[in-house]
Structure formats: structure tokens, C-alpha cells
Design a protein around this motif. Sequence first.
Motif, PDB file in Angstrom:
ATOM      1  N   GLN A 122       0.841  -1.187   0.000  1.00 51.86           N
ATOM      2  CA  GLN A 122       0.000   0.000   0.000  1.00 51.86           C
ATOM      3  C   GLN A 122       0.881   1.244   0.000  1.00 51.86           C
ATOM      4  O   GLN A 122       0.630   2.197  -0.726  1.00 51.86           O
ATOM      5  CB  GLN A 122      -0.889  -0.039   1.246  1.00 51.86           C
ATOM      6  CG  GLN A 122      -1.755   1.170   1.468  1.00 51.86           C
ATOM      7  CD  GLN A 122      -2.582   1.026   2.736  1.00 51.86           C
ATOM      8  OE1 GLN A 122      -2.848  -0.074   3.209  1.00 51.86           O
ATOM      9  NE2 GLN A 122      -2.979   2.133   3.309  1.00 51.86           N
ATOM     10  N   VAL A 123       1.919   1.215   0.830  1.00 53.44           N
ATOM     11  CA  VAL A 123       2.871   2.312   0.933  1.00 53.44           C
ATOM     12  C   VAL A 123       4.228   1.697   1.258  1.00 53.44           C
ATOM     13  O   VAL A 123       4.304   0.644   1.894  1.00 53.44           O
ATOM     14  CB  VAL A 123       2.424   3.342   2.017  1.00 53.44           C
ATOM     15  CG1 VAL A 123       2.363   2.715   3.389  1.00 53.44           C
ATOM     16  CG2 VAL A 123       3.309   4.569   2.028  1.00 53.44           C
ATOM     17  N   SER A 124       5.307   2.341   0.785  1.00 57.22           N
ATOM     18  CA  SER A 124       6.641   1.796   1.052  1.00 57.22           C
ATOM     19  C   SER A 124       7.678   2.906   1.090  1.00 57.22           C
ATOM     20  O   SER A 124       7.435   4.016   0.615  1.00 57.22           O
ATOM     21  CB  SER A 124       7.028   0.758  -0.010  1.00 57.22           C
ATOM     22  OG  SER A 124       7.135   1.380  -1.276  1.00 57.22           O
ATOM     23  N   ALA A 125       8.828   2.563   1.648  1.00 60.53           N
ATOM     24  CA  ALA A 125       9.973   3.473   1.706  1.00 60.53           C
ATOM     25  C   ALA A 125      11.226   2.613   1.766  1.00 60.53           C
ATOM     26  O   ALA A 125      11.172   1.440   2.138  1.00 60.53           O
ATOM     27  CB  ALA A 125       9.883   4.379   2.928  1.00 60.53           C
ATOM     28  N   GLU A 126      12.348   3.225   1.393  1.00 57.74           N
ATOM     29  CA  GLU A 126      13.600   2.486   1.385  1.00 57.74           C
ATOM     30  C   GLU A 126      14.726   3.384   1.871  1.00 57.74           C
ATOM     31  O   GLU A 126      14.843   4.519   1.430  1.00 57.74           O
ATOM     32  CB  GLU A 126      13.894   2.004  -0.040  1.00 57.74           C
ATOM     33  CG  GLU A 126      15.150   1.193  -0.196  1.00 57.74           C
ATOM     34  CD  GLU A 126      15.301   0.661  -1.612  1.00 57.74           C
ATOM     35  OE1 GLU A 126      15.254  -0.565  -1.769  1.00 57.74           O
ATOM     36  OE2 GLU A 126      15.451   1.486  -2.550  1.00 57.74           O
ATOM     37  N   ASN A 127      15.539   2.865   2.788  1.00 61.03           N
ATOM     38  CA  ASN A 127      16.757   3.533   3.235  1.00 61.03           C
ATOM     39  C   ASN A 127      17.948   2.726   2.752  1.00 61.03           C
ATOM     40  O   ASN A 127      17.955   1.498   2.884  1.00 61.03           O
ATOM     41  CB  ASN A 127      16.812   3.629   4.761  1.00 61.03           C
ATOM     42  CG  ASN A 127      15.909   4.695   5.336  1.00 61.03           C
ATOM     43  OD1 ASN A 127      15.201   5.389   4.612  1.00 61.03           O
ATOM     44  ND2 ASN A 127      15.908   4.822   6.649  1.00 61.03           N
ATOM     45  N   LEU A 128      18.946   3.413   2.239  1.00 60.29           N
ATOM     46  CA  LEU A 128      20.188   2.783   1.797  1.00 60.29           C
ATOM     47  C   LEU A 128      21.359   3.431   2.522  1.00 60.29           C
ATOM     48  O   LEU A 128      21.305   4.610   2.882  1.00 60.29           O
ATOM     49  CB  LEU A 128      20.404   2.983   0.288  1.00 60.29           C
ATOM     50  CG  LEU A 128      19.315   2.538  -0.668  1.00 60.29           C
ATOM     51  CD1 LEU A 128      19.704   2.874  -2.105  1.00 60.29           C
ATOM     52  CD2 LEU A 128      19.030   1.060  -0.519  1.00 60.29           C
ATOM     53  N   ALA A 129      22.414   2.665   2.675  1.00 58.31           N
ATOM     54  CA  ALA A 129      23.656   3.216   3.225  1.00 58.31           C
ATOM     55  C   ALA A 129      24.815   2.389   2.708  1.00 58.31           C
ATOM     56  O   ALA A 129      24.681   1.189   2.475  1.00 58.31           O
ATOM     57  CB  ALA A 129      23.644   3.205   4.752  1.00 58.31           C
ATOM     58  N   GLY A 130      25.930   3.048   2.526  1.00 54.38           N
ATOM     59  CA  GLY A 130      27.156   2.367   2.123  1.00 54.38           C
ATOM     60  C   GLY A 130      28.282   2.748   3.059  1.00 54.38           C
ATOM     61  O   GLY A 130      28.562   3.930   3.237  1.00 54.38           O
ATOM     62  N   GLY A 131      28.875   1.749   3.701  1.00 56.53           N
ATOM     63  CA  GLY A 131      30.022   2.019   4.545  1.00 56.53           C
ATOM     64  C   GLY A 131      29.899   1.637   5.996  1.00 56.53           C
ATOM     65  O   GLY A 131      30.868   1.134   6.571  1.00 56.53           O
ATOM     66  N   PRO A 132      28.748   1.903   6.662  1.00 56.80           N
ATOM     67  CA  PRO A 132      28.690   1.563   8.084  1.00 56.80           C
ATOM     68  C   PRO A 132      29.000   0.083   8.323  1.00 56.80           C
ATOM     69  O   PRO A 132      28.610  -0.777   7.534  1.00 56.80           O
ATOM     70  CB  PRO A 132      27.241   1.884   8.475  1.00 56.80           C
ATOM     71  CG  PRO A 132      26.817   2.919   7.489  1.00 56.80           C
ATOM     72  CD  PRO A 132      27.508   2.548   6.205  1.00 56.80           C
ATOM     73  N   GLU A 133      29.695  -0.174   9.421  1.00 58.22           N
ATOM     74  CA  GLU A 133      30.114  -1.537   9.741  1.00 58.22           C
ATOM     75  C   GLU A 133      29.086  -2.305  10.568  1.00 58.22           C
ATOM     76  O   GLU A 133      29.051  -3.524  10.506  1.00 58.22           O
ATOM     77  CB  GLU A 133      31.446  -1.502  10.500  1.00 58.22           C
ATOM     78  CG  GLU A 133      32.608  -1.016   9.654  1.00 58.22           C
ATOM     79  CD  GLU A 133      33.035  -2.025   8.600  1.00 58.22           C
ATOM     80  OE1 GLU A 133      33.072  -3.226   8.914  1.00 58.22           O
ATOM     81  OE2 GLU A 133      33.322  -1.595   7.470  1.00 58.22           O
ATOM     82  N   THR A 134      28.297  -1.592  11.358  1.00 58.08           N
ATOM     83  CA  THR A 134      27.382  -2.266  12.285  1.00 58.08           C
ATOM     84  C   THR A 134      25.964  -1.715  12.156  1.00 58.08           C
ATOM     85  O   THR A 134      25.751  -0.630  11.599  1.00 58.08           O
ATOM     86  CB  THR A 134      27.835  -2.069  13.745  1.00 58.08           C
ATOM     87  OG1 THR A 134      27.687  -0.674  14.074  1.00 58.08           O
ATOM     88  CG2 THR A 134      29.271  -2.527  13.961  1.00 58.08           C
ATOM     89  N   LEU A 135      25.020  -2.452  12.727  1.00 55.76           N
ATOM     90  CA  LEU A 135      23.639  -1.992  12.757  1.00 55.76           C
ATOM     91  C   LEU A 135      23.533  -0.659  13.489  1.00 55.76           C
ATOM     92  O   LEU A 135      22.853   0.259  13.013  1.00 55.76           O
ATOM     93  CB  LEU A 135      22.753  -3.048  13.433  1.00 55.76           C
ATOM     94  CG  LEU A 135      21.280  -2.672  13.596  1.00 55.76           C
ATOM     95  CD1 LEU A 135      20.603  -2.472  12.245  1.00 55.76           C
ATOM     96  CD2 LEU A 135      20.557  -3.727  14.425  1.00 55.76           C
TER      97      LEU A 135
END
Length: 165
Positions: free
Chosen positions: A99-112
Motif C-alpha cells: 500500500q505504501v513503502s519506503a527504502e533507506n540505503l547506506a554504504g560504509g557503516p560496519e554495524t547496525l
Amino acid sequence: MRLAPVILALLTLLPFAAWPACTPPAALVEAGLNALRGQARACGSVRWPAAAPLRWQPLLAASAHRHAVELAGQDRLSHVGAGGTSLRARLREAGYVMQVSAENLAGGPETLDEVLAQWLASPAHCEHLMAADLQEFGLACAAHPDSQRRYWVLQLATPAGGPAR
């Protein structure tokens, strides 16, 4: 070299197990995300109230994993997938009707913890984390096979037909 794009395309088709995995356990991710959502916070200049807990969703996790592997294989960040696919198209391919969505991206972080801190520091990413109309999530991390740079994908959504909160 004309073979380089072909080789990169083929690498994204390798089984997921062939890529160095860095995805934390779903329960740990769920606890971390819901701890953040459980407190009101400012995302940039906008104050967001606490939001209801998210639920881990295996189809979203599988879609996030495929996209993370693709990003790691191509050593780039993009919300546009192979062949120009959008988040909506990738979710549909995974069997998730949203119904609705979103996306987060990241490059580089080592941990949650590092990736969550990075997303909280970005107003748009923080808003995705706090949006009350998003109910489910899937998160994946994949590392580039040579550099070991980590690529994180968080997909958040509410299924079609489900009540938005």
C-alpha cells in the motif's frame, strides 16, 4: 573492456551465500528499530511522535537482500535496481503487494548501530524510520567481495489491504 559490465551483471546473479554476509539477526534489527520508533524524536526540523512497532517481514527481507547484493556487486548506492526497477517493482517481484513503502540505503557503516545512527542523522531517512503508516520491514547487508564495503538496504512497507496506522 566490454566484458566488465557483463561480468558485473553475472555477479549479481550468484547465489546470496556467495556474498560476504553482514546482516544482523532479524530479532536484533526489530528490537533496534522499535526502540527508535518508541520514542518521539526530531527528524531535521520536524518533530515526530513515537510510532507503533514494526514487524519483520520475510518477503521484504528477501527483496532487501537481493538489492543489497546487487549494490555490493556494483559497488554503488542507488534506489534504482537492475534494469531500472523501482522499489515498488522490486517488492512486486518478491511477491509483496504494498500500500505504501519506503527504502533507506547506506554504504560504509560496519554495524547496525552505525547505520541506524547515520539514518537518524538524515532527516529523510529518519522520517522513514518514524513514519507511523509503515508497519513491516526487511533489512539486509551485503559486503563488496574485494573492498568489504558494506551496503545496507532497509525496506519498510504496509501491505495492500492492510490498515495504515
